[in-house]
Design a protein around this motif. Structure first.
Motif, PDB file in Angstrom:
ATOM      1  N   ALA A 269       0.831  -1.209   0.000  1.00  0.00           N
ATOM      2  CA  ALA A 269       0.000   0.000   0.000  1.00  0.00           C
ATOM      3  C   ALA A 269       0.864   1.257   0.000  1.00  0.00           C
ATOM      4  N   GLU A 270       0.342   2.300  -0.620  1.00  0.00           N
ATOM      5  CA  GLU A 270       1.030   3.594  -0.669  1.00  0.00           C
ATOM      6  C   GLU A 270       1.325   4.091   0.744  1.00  0.00           C
ATOM      7  N   GLY A 271       2.513   4.691   0.913  1.00  0.00           N
ATOM      8  CA  GLY A 271       2.828   5.339   2.174  1.00  0.00           C
ATOM      9  C   GLY A 271       3.458   4.448   3.215  1.00  0.00           C
ATOM     10  N   LEU A 272       3.514   3.129   2.977  1.00  0.00           N
ATOM     11  CA  LEU A 272       4.146   2.240   3.944  1.00  0.00           C
ATOM     12  C   LEU A 272       5.646   2.165   3.702  1.00  0.00           C
ATOM     13  N   GLU A 273       6.403   1.992   4.772  1.00  0.00           N
ATOM     14  CA  GLU A 273       7.859   1.852   4.641  1.00  0.00           C
ATOM     15  C   GLU A 273       8.191   0.545   3.931  1.00  0.00           C
ATOM     16  N   THR A 274       9.063   0.622   2.947  1.00  0.00           N
ATOM     17  CA  THR A 274       9.497  -0.583   2.239  1.00  0.00           C
ATOM     18  C   THR A 274      11.021  -0.706   2.316  1.00  0.00           C
ATOM     19  N   THR A 275      11.489  -1.912   2.031  1.00  0.00           N
ATOM     20  CA  THR A 275      12.918  -2.208   2.092  1.00  0.00           C
ATOM     21  C   THR A 275      13.526  -2.144   0.697  1.00  0.00           C
ATOM     22  N   LEU A 276      14.815  -2.412   0.597  1.00  0.00           N
ATOM     23  CA  LEU A 276      15.497  -2.364  -0.704  1.00  0.00           C
ATOM     24  C   LEU A 276      15.014  -3.441  -1.665  1.00  0.00           C
ATOM     25  N   THR A 277      14.265  -4.431  -1.176  1.00  0.00           N
ATOM     26  CA  THR A 277      13.658  -5.427  -2.062  1.00  0.00           C
ATOM     27  C   THR A 277      12.221  -5.054  -2.416  1.00  0.00           C
ATOM     28  N   GLY A 308      15.248 -11.074   8.276  1.00  0.00           N
ATOM     29  CA  GLY A 308      16.104  -9.896   8.208  1.00  0.00           C
ATOM     30  C   GLY A 308      15.511  -8.872   7.269  1.00  0.00           C
ATOM     31  N   ILE A 309      16.339  -7.933   6.877  1.00  0.00           N
ATOM     32  CA  ILE A 309      15.845  -6.781   6.115  1.00  0.00           C
ATOM     33  C   ILE A 309      16.946  -6.248   5.205  1.00  0.00           C
ATOM     34  N   ALA A 310      16.561  -5.959   3.967  1.00  0.00           N
ATOM     35  CA  ALA A 310      17.493  -5.329   3.027  1.00  0.00           C
ATOM     36  C   ALA A 310      17.376  -3.820   3.185  1.00  0.00           C
ATOM     37  N   THR A 311      18.422  -3.215   3.743  1.00  0.00           N
ATOM     38  CA  THR A 311      18.375  -1.768   3.971  1.00  0.00           C
ATOM     39  C   THR A 311      19.785  -1.210   4.009  1.00  0.00           C
ATOM     40  N   ALA A 312      19.900   0.052   3.607  1.00  0.00           N
ATOM     41  CA  ALA A 312      21.167   0.763   3.762  1.00  0.00           C
ATOM     42  C   ALA A 312      21.197   1.523   5.081  1.00  0.00           C
ATOM     43  N   ASP A 313      20.071   1.527   5.817  1.00  0.00           N
ATOM     44  CA  ASP A 313      19.950   2.241   7.085  1.00  0.00           C
ATOM     45  C   ASP A 313      20.032   1.222   8.220  1.00  0.00           C
ATOM     46  N   TYR A 320      14.009  -3.394  13.081  1.00  0.00           N
ATOM     47  CA  TYR A 320      13.286  -4.547  12.524  1.00  0.00           C
ATOM     48  C   TYR A 320      13.579  -5.806  13.337  1.00  0.00           C
ATOM     49  N   THR A 321      14.855  -6.023  13.644  1.00  0.00           N
ATOM     50  CA  THR A 321      15.247  -7.238  14.361  1.00  0.00           C
ATOM     51  C   THR A 321      14.711  -7.224  15.786  1.00  0.00           C
ATOM     52  N   GLN A 322      14.758  -6.057  16.428  1.00  0.00           N
ATOM     53  CA  GLN A 322      14.187  -5.914  17.770  1.00  0.00           C
ATOM     54  C   GLN A 322      12.705  -6.316  17.750  1.00  0.00           C
ATOM     55  N   GLY A 323      11.974  -5.781  16.787  1.00  0.00           N
ATOM     56  CA  GLY A 323      10.551  -6.095  16.680  1.00  0.00           C
ATOM     57  C   GLY A 323      10.316  -7.571  16.399  1.00  0.00           C
ATOM     58  N   ALA A 324      11.127  -8.149  15.519  1.00  0.00           N
ATOM     59  CA  ALA A 324      10.991  -9.571  15.206  1.00  0.00           C
ATOM     60  C   ALA A 324      11.238 -10.421  16.442  1.00  0.00           C
ATOM     61  N   LEU A 325      12.283 -10.093  17.198  1.00  0.00           N
ATOM     62  CA  LEU A 325      12.630 -10.889  18.382  1.00  0.00           C
ATOM     63  C   LEU A 325      11.588 -10.743  19.490  1.00  0.00           C
ATOM     64  N   TYR A 341      17.209 -18.640  16.299  1.00  0.00           N
ATOM     65  CA  TYR A 341      16.990 -17.539  15.368  1.00  0.00           C
ATOM     66  C   TYR A 341      18.262 -17.336  14.556  1.00  0.00           C
ATOM     67  N   GLN A 342      18.149 -17.495  13.242  1.00  0.00           N
ATOM     68  CA  GLN A 342      19.281 -17.281  12.338  1.00  0.00           C
ATOM     69  C   GLN A 342      18.992 -16.033  11.495  1.00  0.00           C
ATOM     70  N   HIS A 343      19.705 -14.963  11.809  1.00  0.00           N
ATOM     71  CA  HIS A 343      19.460 -13.695  11.113  1.00  0.00           C
ATOM     72  C   HIS A 343      19.946 -13.792   9.666  1.00  0.00           C
ATOM     73  N   TRP A 344      19.147 -13.297   8.743  1.00  0.00           N
ATOM     74  CA  TRP A 344      19.588 -13.198   7.349  1.00  0.00           C
ATOM     75  C   TRP A 344      19.956 -11.740   7.087  1.00  0.00           C
ATOM     76  N   SER A 345      21.247 -11.517   6.847  1.00  0.00           N
ATOM     77  CA  SER A 345      22.268 -12.488   6.547  1.00  0.00           C
ATOM     78  C   SER A 345      23.517 -12.125   7.338  1.00  0.00           C
ATOM     79  N   ALA A 346      24.415 -13.091   7.484  1.00  0.00           N
ATOM     80  CA  ALA A 346      25.675 -12.778   8.152  1.00  0.00           C
ATOM     81  C   ALA A 346      26.413 -11.680   7.387  1.00  0.00           C
ATOM     82  N   LEU A 347      26.517 -11.852   6.081  1.00  0.00           N
ATOM     83  CA  LEU A 347      27.252 -10.914   5.223  1.00  0.00           C
ATOM     84  C   LEU A 347      26.315 -10.279   4.206  1.00  0.00           C
ATOM     85  N   ASP A 348      26.596  -9.056   3.820  1.00  0.00           N
ATOM     86  CA  ASP A 348      25.980  -8.547   2.599  1.00  0.00           C
ATOM     87  C   ASP A 348      26.286  -9.562   1.503  1.00  0.00           C
TER      88      ASP A 348
END
Length: 391
Positions: A269-277, A308-313, A320-325, A341-348
């Motif tokens: 929906a318009e106006g919602l925060e989105t990630t790099l994907t 996890g989340i694709a973001t430059a921020d 995001y991770t705090q909320g997920a946990l 819990y295995q966070h995606w991803s260890a590396l870029d």
């Protein structure tokens, strides 16, 4: 403080093709280099983790994590049909041993999307002997997991693999859930999973399961939407969770939510925060995936194998991770058996058809020197892991 159960696995996840580099015998390498491909760039050296895995594992341990989910590459182990590379088996065995050396629990995935180019050439998952070939590969890989490994994921996101096979377009990998799944491929993946579990049962105490992309499908409040939800979600999500019944665990891979109208999936929906994907920023996805997996599998223990989340921020990664946990902790309070819990991803990493632009990593790296730099989110997450609690 939200305290997690004793022995909770705090880790990060990767996939071989996305970080190792030069996986030249895989089907994806072929697709990357096919003229006119929709894949934006080839994987090339990726993060060169094939050569740098020891440093990567040490870094995870120094951050405070106690586990690492990684995949071994079928295309390296069996580069030509029937030819098994002892050297590559030794390589992946060294990864397991290195994890153990640094106090890291290795969680091994046998197939994370990529397969040998000969396997695709000879019919892919539609070949009549696909399950036999996957069982044979599992047998070959037994030395990697025969000691020091407690958890093996057979097949990563079979629901996405079946949709990919249905869509015949690699770029669909980025948009979880758009193409129609190929039900023949789905059946072949389930047969392959079951055959692989049989082979792995030779190893005493080894726990096995597959990982499912739980997509948090929801009906909008419009006539026909609820019916469309059932029709749309079952072959893309629920069927795979139901088929985890009787497994030792089921992996949940959760990122966002998807609304279904009477016509099918809706864009964000318009106006919602989105990630790099382009996905909606939606931390409750992990908890919702856990609940669905627990219910549909009839109470098979759950491990969050990706979130996890694709973001430059990086501040948004922490949020995001705090909320997920927080959501995951709530499911544990409700009585769900959550292993870790295995966070995606260890590396870029190399994010398939999107190339290197979507950055999911806790750790950045320099494309010229491959030097690793943990982000603030990595240190934050490491403190959570060391405390086994969320402040």
């Amino acid at each position: 403080m939200l305290t997690f159960p004793d022995g909770f696995l705090w880790g990060a996840a990767t996939a071989a093709h996305q970080i190792e580099g030069n996986n030249v015998n895989s089907n994806w390498w072929v697709h990357e280099h096919t003229p006119g491909t929709s894949i934006v760039e080839p994987s090339g050296d990726a993060a060169d983790s094939y050569h740098r895995f020891r440093d990567d594992i040490r870094t995870l341990a120094e951050l405070g994590l106690n586990s690492y989910r990684f995949s071994i590459e079928w295309a390296r182990i069996e580069p030509e049909r029937g030819f098994v590379s002892r050297a590559e088996l030794d390589h992946y065995r060294r990864m397991v041993d290195t994890c153990r050396e640094f106090g890291i629990e290795p969680i091994v995935t046998l197939m994370h999307f990529t397969v040998p180019r000969w396997f695709e050439r000879d019919g892919f998952w539609r070949a009549s002997d696909a399950a036999d070939l996957f069982a044979r590969y599992t047998e070959a890989a037994l030395p990697v997991v025969s000691e020091g490994v407690r958890y093996v994921c057979t097949i990563n996101e079979p629901n996405i693999a079946a949709m990919l096979a249905g869509g015949e377009d690699a770029s669909n990998l980025v948009a979880h859930g758009l193409p129609d799944p190929d039900l023949q491929v789905a059946d072949a993946l389930l047969a392959s999973h079951k055959r692989s579990r049989e082979v792995l049962s030779q190893v005493s105490g080894l726990k096995t399961g597959w990982t499912v992309a739980t997509q948090a499908f929801k009906a909008v409040d419009e006539p026909g939407a609820a019916e469309k939800l059932r029709e749309y979600a079952y072959p893309r999500d629920d069927w795979y969770l139901e088929n985890a019944r009787g497994d030792d665990f089921v992996g949940v891979q959760a990122y966002t939510q998807t609304f279904i109208g009477p016509e099918g999936p809706r864009p964000v929906a318009e106006g919602l925060e989105t990630t790099l994907t382009g996905w909606e920023f939606y931390p409750p996805a992990a908890a919702e995936g856990i609940r669905a997996a627990w219910e549909l599998s009839e109470h098979v223990p759950v491990m969050v194998t990706e979130n996890g989340i694709a973001t430059a921020d990086d501040d948004r990664r922490i949020a995001y991770t705090q909320g997920a946990l927080e959501g995951i902790h709530q499911t544990i309070e409700e009585g769900v058996g959550v292993l870790g819990y295995q966070h995606w991803s260890a590396l870029d990493n190399y994010e398939w058809a999107s190339g290197f632009r979507p950055t999911f990593g806790l750790i950045a790296w320099n494309k010229e020197t491959f030097e690793r730099t943990p982000k603030p989110s990595a240190y934050w997450y490491g403190e959570v892991a060391k405390a086994n609690a969320l402040g």
